[in-house]
Design a protein around this motif. Structure first.
Motif, PDB file in Angstrom:
ATOM      1  N   LEU A   1     -65.193 -16.309 -48.176  1.00  0.00           N
ATOM      2  CA  LEU A   1     -65.506 -14.978 -48.698  1.00  0.00           C
ATOM      3  C   LEU A   1     -64.977 -14.800 -50.119  1.00  0.00           C
ATOM      4  CD1 LEU A   1     -64.689 -12.944 -45.463  1.00  0.00           C
ATOM      5  CD2 LEU A   1     -66.960 -13.512 -46.334  1.00  0.00           C
ATOM      6  N   GLU A   2     -63.760 -15.253 -50.350  1.00  0.00           N
ATOM      7  CA  GLU A   2     -63.155 -15.076 -51.683  1.00  0.00           C
ATOM      8  C   GLU A   2     -63.800 -15.978 -52.726  1.00  0.00           C
ATOM      9  OE1 GLU A   2     -58.913 -15.424 -51.242  1.00  0.00           O
ATOM     10  OE2 GLU A   2     -58.734 -13.352 -50.514  1.00  0.00           O
ATOM     11  N   ALA A   3     -64.425 -17.046 -52.282  1.00  0.00           N
ATOM     12  CA  ALA A   3     -65.127 -17.907 -53.235  1.00  0.00           C
ATOM     13  C   ALA A   3     -66.303 -17.181 -53.871  1.00  0.00           C
ATOM     14  CB  ALA A   3     -65.619 -19.172 -52.530  1.00  0.00           C
ATOM     15  N   VAL A   4     -66.841 -16.188 -53.169  1.00  0.00           N
ATOM     16  CA  VAL A   4     -67.968 -15.408 -53.688  1.00  0.00           C
ATOM     17  C   VAL A   4     -67.497 -14.084 -54.280  1.00  0.00           C
ATOM     18  CG1 VAL A   4     -70.088 -14.182 -53.037  1.00  0.00           C
ATOM     19  CG2 VAL A   4     -69.630 -16.462 -52.116  1.00  0.00           C
ATOM     20  N   GLY A   5     -66.604 -13.394 -53.566  1.00  0.00           N
ATOM     21  CA  GLY A   5     -66.206 -12.049 -53.997  1.00  0.00           C
ATOM     22  C   GLY A   5     -64.924 -11.979 -54.781  1.00  0.00           C
ATOM     23  N   GLY A   6     -64.199 -13.093 -54.881  1.00  0.00           N
ATOM     24  CA  GLY A   6     -62.940 -13.095 -55.618  1.00  0.00           C
ATOM     25  C   GLY A   6     -61.774 -12.708 -54.732  1.00  0.00           C
ATOM     26  N   PRO A   7     -60.552 -12.944 -55.194  1.00  0.00           N
ATOM     27  CA  PRO A   7     -59.360 -12.607 -54.402  1.00  0.00           C
ATOM     28  C   PRO A   7     -59.340 -11.122 -54.018  1.00  0.00           C
ATOM     29  CG  PRO A   7     -58.786 -13.967 -56.291  1.00  0.00           C
ATOM     30  CD  PRO A   7     -60.216 -13.560 -56.489  1.00  0.00           C
ATOM     31  N   GLY A   8     -58.975 -10.860 -52.781  1.00  0.00           N
ATOM     32  CA  GLY A   8     -58.855  -9.477 -52.328  1.00  0.00           C
ATOM     33  C   GLY A   8     -60.143  -8.838 -51.874  1.00  0.00           C
ATOM     34  N   CYS A   9     -61.248  -9.601 -51.882  1.00  0.00           N
ATOM     35  CA  CYS A   9     -62.521  -9.005 -51.444  1.00  0.00           C
ATOM     36  C   CYS A   9     -62.602  -8.897 -49.931  1.00  0.00           C
ATOM     37  CB  CYS A   9     -63.701  -9.821 -51.948  1.00  0.00           C
ATOM     38  SG  CYS A   9     -63.968 -11.374 -51.052  1.00  0.00           S
ATOM     39  N   ALA A  10     -61.705  -9.561 -49.228  1.00  0.00           N
ATOM     40  CA  ALA A  10     -61.725  -9.545 -47.770  1.00  0.00           C
ATOM     41  C   ALA A  10     -60.309  -9.334 -47.253  1.00  0.00           C
ATOM     42  CB  ALA A  10     -62.300 -10.853 -47.234  1.00  0.00           C
ATOM     43  N   ARG A  11     -60.202  -8.517 -46.208  1.00  0.00           N
ATOM     44  CA  ARG A  11     -58.908  -8.248 -45.591  1.00  0.00           C
ATOM     45  C   ARG A  11     -59.081  -8.185 -44.076  1.00  0.00           C
ATOM     46  NH1 ARG A  11     -57.172  -3.132 -49.506  1.00  0.00           N
ATOM     47  NH2 ARG A  11     -56.814  -4.353 -51.415  1.00  0.00           N
ATOM     48  N   PHE A  12     -58.062  -8.645 -43.373  1.00  0.00           N
ATOM     49  CA  PHE A  12     -58.038  -8.441 -41.929  1.00  0.00           C
ATOM     50  C   PHE A  12     -57.911  -6.935 -41.674  1.00  0.00           C
ATOM     51  CE2 PHE A  12     -55.908 -12.531 -42.804  1.00  0.00           C
ATOM     52  CZ  PHE A  12     -56.848 -13.373 -42.243  1.00  0.00           C
ATOM     53  N   VAL A  13     -58.468  -6.496 -40.539  1.00  0.00           N
ATOM     54  CA  VAL A  13     -58.493  -5.058 -40.298  1.00  0.00           C
ATOM     55  C   VAL A  13     -58.306  -4.744 -38.819  1.00  0.00           C
ATOM     56  CG1 VAL A  13     -61.027  -4.977 -40.023  1.00  0.00           C
ATOM     57  CG2 VAL A  13     -59.792  -2.919 -40.751  1.00  0.00           C
ATOM     58  N   GLY A  14     -57.718  -3.597 -38.556  1.00  0.00           N
ATOM     59  CA  GLY A  14     -57.676  -3.055 -37.201  1.00  0.00           C
ATOM     60  C   GLY A  14     -56.690  -3.716 -36.275  1.00  0.00           C
ATOM     61  N   GLY A  15     -57.179  -4.083 -35.092  1.00  0.00           N
ATOM     62  CA  GLY A  15     -56.315  -4.528 -34.016  1.00  0.00           C
ATOM     63  C   GLY A  15     -55.469  -5.740 -34.324  1.00  0.00           C
ATOM     64  N   CYS A  16     -55.999  -6.711 -35.048  1.00  0.00           N
ATOM     65  CA  CYS A  16     -55.198  -7.901 -35.323  1.00  0.00           C
ATOM     66  C   CYS A  16     -54.005  -7.550 -36.218  1.00  0.00           C
ATOM     67  CB  CYS A  16     -56.054  -9.000 -35.935  1.00  0.00           C
ATOM     68  SG  CYS A  16     -56.850  -8.611 -37.506  1.00  0.00           S
ATOM     69  N   VAL A  17     -54.198  -6.631 -37.165  1.00  0.00           N
ATOM     70  CA  VAL A  17     -53.097  -6.217 -38.041  1.00  0.00           C
ATOM     71  C   VAL A  17     -52.093  -5.384 -37.243  1.00  0.00           C
ATOM     72  CG1 VAL A  17     -52.474  -5.022 -40.175  1.00  0.00           C
ATOM     73  CG2 VAL A  17     -54.666  -6.243 -40.015  1.00  0.00           C
ATOM     74  N   ARG A  18     -52.613  -4.414 -36.490  1.00  0.00           N
ATOM     75  CA  ARG A  18     -51.741  -3.548 -35.685  1.00  0.00           C
ATOM     76  C   ARG A  18     -50.897  -4.370 -34.714  1.00  0.00           C
ATOM     77  NH1 ARG A  18     -55.585  -1.400 -32.380  1.00  0.00           N
ATOM     78  NH2 ARG A  18     -55.120  -3.146 -30.981  1.00  0.00           N
ATOM     79  N   ASN A  19     -51.534  -5.251 -33.959  1.00  0.00           N
ATOM     80  CA  ASN A  19     -50.799  -6.009 -32.949  1.00  0.00           C
ATOM     81  C   ASN A  19     -49.817  -6.986 -33.560  1.00  0.00           C
ATOM     82  OD1 ASN A  19     -52.410  -4.602 -31.182  1.00  0.00           O
ATOM     83  ND2 ASN A  19     -52.939  -6.365 -29.945  1.00  0.00           N
ATOM     84  N   ALA A  20     -50.177  -7.556 -34.708  1.00  0.00           N
ATOM     85  CA  ALA A  20     -49.232  -8.451 -35.384  1.00  0.00           C
ATOM     86  C   ALA A  20     -47.983  -7.689 -35.821  1.00  0.00           C
ATOM     87  CB  ALA A  20     -49.901  -9.120 -36.577  1.00  0.00           C
ATOM     88  N   LEU A  21     -48.173  -6.458 -36.263  1.00  0.00           N
ATOM     89  CA  LEU A  21     -47.031  -5.646 -36.698  1.00  0.00           C
ATOM     90  C   LEU A  21     -46.078  -5.319 -35.555  1.00  0.00           C
ATOM     91  CD1 LEU A  21     -48.632  -3.054 -39.144  1.00  0.00           C
ATOM     92  CD2 LEU A  21     -46.860  -4.724 -39.714  1.00  0.00           C
ATOM     93  N   ILE A  22     -46.634  -5.069 -34.379  1.00  0.00           N
ATOM     94  CA  ILE A  22     -45.791  -4.602 -33.278  1.00  0.00           C
ATOM     95  C   ILE A  22     -45.464  -5.710 -32.271  1.00  0.00           C
ATOM     96  CG2 ILE A  22     -46.630  -2.242 -33.505  1.00  0.00           C
ATOM     97  CD1 ILE A  22     -48.455  -2.685 -31.129  1.00  0.00           C
ATOM     98  N   GLY A  23     -45.837  -6.938 -32.608  1.00  0.00           N
ATOM     99  CA  GLY A  23     -45.469  -8.060 -31.757  1.00  0.00           C
ATOM    100  C   GLY A  23     -46.283  -8.197 -30.493  1.00  0.00           C
ATOM    101  N   GLN A  24     -47.526  -7.685 -30.513  1.00  0.00           N
ATOM    102  CA  GLN A  24     -48.415  -7.823 -29.374  1.00  0.00           C
ATOM    103  C   GLN A  24     -49.388  -8.975 -29.604  1.00  0.00           C
ATOM    104  OE1 GLN A  24     -48.437  -6.021 -26.445  1.00  0.00           O
ATOM    105  NE2 GLN A  24     -46.534  -5.088 -27.150  1.00  0.00           N
ATOM    106  N   PRO A  25     -49.932  -9.560 -28.538  1.00  0.00           N
ATOM    107  CA  PRO A  25     -50.889 -10.662 -28.703  1.00  0.00           C
ATOM    108  C   PRO A  25     -52.119 -10.222 -29.498  1.00  0.00           C
ATOM    109  CG  PRO A  25     -50.151 -10.506 -26.422  1.00  0.00           C
ATOM    110  CD  PRO A  25     -49.648  -9.277 -27.109  1.00  0.00           C
ATOM    111  N   VAL A  26     -52.654 -11.139 -30.263  1.00  0.00           N
ATOM    112  CA  VAL A  26     -53.872 -10.891 -31.050  1.00  0.00           C
ATOM    113  C   VAL A  26     -55.013 -11.676 -30.414  1.00  0.00           C
ATOM    114  CG1 VAL A  26     -55.013 -11.266 -33.266  1.00  0.00           C
ATOM    115  CG2 VAL A  26     -52.659 -10.412 -33.192  1.00  0.00           C
ATOM    116  N   ALA A  27     -56.053 -10.963 -30.001  1.00  0.00           N
ATOM    117  CA  ALA A  27     -57.197 -11.618 -29.370  1.00  0.00           C
ATOM    118  C   ALA A  27     -58.329 -11.824 -30.372  1.00  0.00           C
ATOM    119  CB  ALA A  27     -57.675 -10.799 -28.176  1.00  0.00           C
TER     120      ALA A  27
END
Length: 406
Positions: A23-49
């Protein structure tokens, strides 16, 4: 509050890095970010599906970027801006940043944007409106999402009634997220909005409602959330047959199975169970479990002998017997020893095949017809009553035929 994700396996996995690099090869650095549940669960130490990604690239640009990197691209939801990338057999759902143009309480018409704040503003809860770069740096456009996740607060983005009117399923999602991630009392503003707008859930498809309900009931301990649903009038709106009782309280302690928990919210009535399951369009397997457990219940008690249990198992089957035992156990929570004995017996049970059939009767001179069925039924009843003996079948059958002729 600033935050950074630790180097979790999913974050540094080659497949994840390959997708982000594409994605960044086309849109440049920062054009894509993880979002939602994977970020939330990583923050609180819950499994990421699931790993979801938001991007400023348009769907067509996303598709081309994924393919240019030699990865598989699947247009799973182009109209809503979603392309699924597959890397090393793992799916990554990639969605273009969006803003709502119009909503009807079920579906939204969206327009694509490159504004991260606009994308965050259309999400349901602040702890779900979190983004993270490929290096794990967290972005919190609402300014409260990280704090909410860490504190276990489920709070709508912006005005709760506005968010709910965009999609009435968010009422159920509020209680589901509280069951899974909430701590303490539910947010009062959210509860007020859910109570006021609960009738709007009638606009939703039954499949969406039943799916969300089962996810809620699968939480480690959904009791507080279900009690809050009942108090807000939400439970009665979607499942008027449900009754909160000590049975449900006990069921949560005894089983993590959401179908058992649903069963203990409903009366032990086959007709009621079937009607509720059909109305909410539960899968056939769930509908049948609820109905068959109600059928089996009169034949099951925690005081029954092993021999009596084998009869009930033969007549009703292992799943229905097991579910009926769970209900009896919920009715008498202190009786854990006999309940566990019966559940262990069911686990080890193998239904014996009927040892005789029509051919055996034909050899004894019984012509095919109504007598065949009656004789086989009489044999089976006696065989069950004698606890499924392995021998003596020919003599028993001969005696039945002789008695019938006499």
């Amino acid at each position: 509050m600033t935050a950074r994700l630790s180097d979790q396996p999913w974050l540094i996995a080659p497949a994840t890095r390959a997708v982000m690099a594409a994605l960044e090869a086309v849109g440049g650095p920062g054009c894509a970010r993880f979002v939602g549940g994977c970020v939330r669960n990583a923050l609180i130490g819950q499994p990421v599906a699931d790993i979801d990604i938001a991007t400023t690239l348009t769907p067509d640009e996303t598709d081309r970027a994924i393919r240019a990197a030699g990865l598989k691209a699947v247009p799973t939801g182009i109209a809503h801006g979603t392309v699924t990338a597959v890397a090393e057999r793992r799916p990554f759902e990639i969605t273009t940043l969006r803003r709502d143009v119009s909503t009807d309480g079920r579906n939204a018409t969206v327009a694509f944007t490159d504004d991260w704040a606009q994308d965050a503003a259309r999400r349901d809860f602040r702890l779900n409106a979190l983004y993270a770069d490929a290096d794990g740096t967290v972005f919190d456009p609402t300014g409260e999402g990280v704090a909410d996740a860490l504190a276990g607060r489920i709070i709508f983005v912006g005005d709760p009634q506005t968010r709910i009117r965009e999609d009435y399923l968010r009422i159920l999602r509020f209680f589901r997220f509280h069951a899974w991630y909430g701590r303490g009392e539910p947010d009062s503003a959210a509860l007020s909005a859910c109570r006021a707008l609960a009738p709007g859930m009638s606009r939703l498809s039954a499949e969406r409602v039943s799916s969300e309900l089962m996810k809620l009931l699968a939480a480690p301990d959904p009791r507080a959330a279900v009690a809050a649903m009942a108090d807000a009038g939400v439970l009665a709106q979607l499942l008027p047959e449900a009754r909160l009782s000590p049975l449900f309280e006990a069921a949560v302690d005894q089983s993590g199975d959401p179908v058992v928990r649903l069963m203990l919210l409903l009366p032990a009535d086959e007709r009621v169970a079937r009607e509720a399951a059909v109305r909410l369009r539960f899968p056939n397997a769930t509908r049948d479990r609820l109905a068959f457990a109600a059928q089996a219940l009169p034949a099951v008690s925690l005081s029954m002998s092993d021999r009596e249990a084998r009869v009930a198992l033969y007549r009703h089957g292992v799943p229905a017997f097991r579910d009926a035992v769970c209900r009896r156990w919920a009715e008498a929570p202190a009786e854990s020893v006999p309940a566990r004995r019966l559940l262990a017996l069911a686990e080890a049970w193998t239904r014996p095949p009927m040892p005789v059939g029509g051919r055996d009767l034909a050899r004894l001179g019984v012509a095919p017809g109504p007598d065949t069925g009656r004789l086989l039924k009489a044999f089976e009843d006696g065989w069950i009553a004698d606890d499924f003996p392995a021998e003596g079948h020919a003599a028993r059958l001969t005696a039945l035929v002789s008695a019938r002729r006499g």
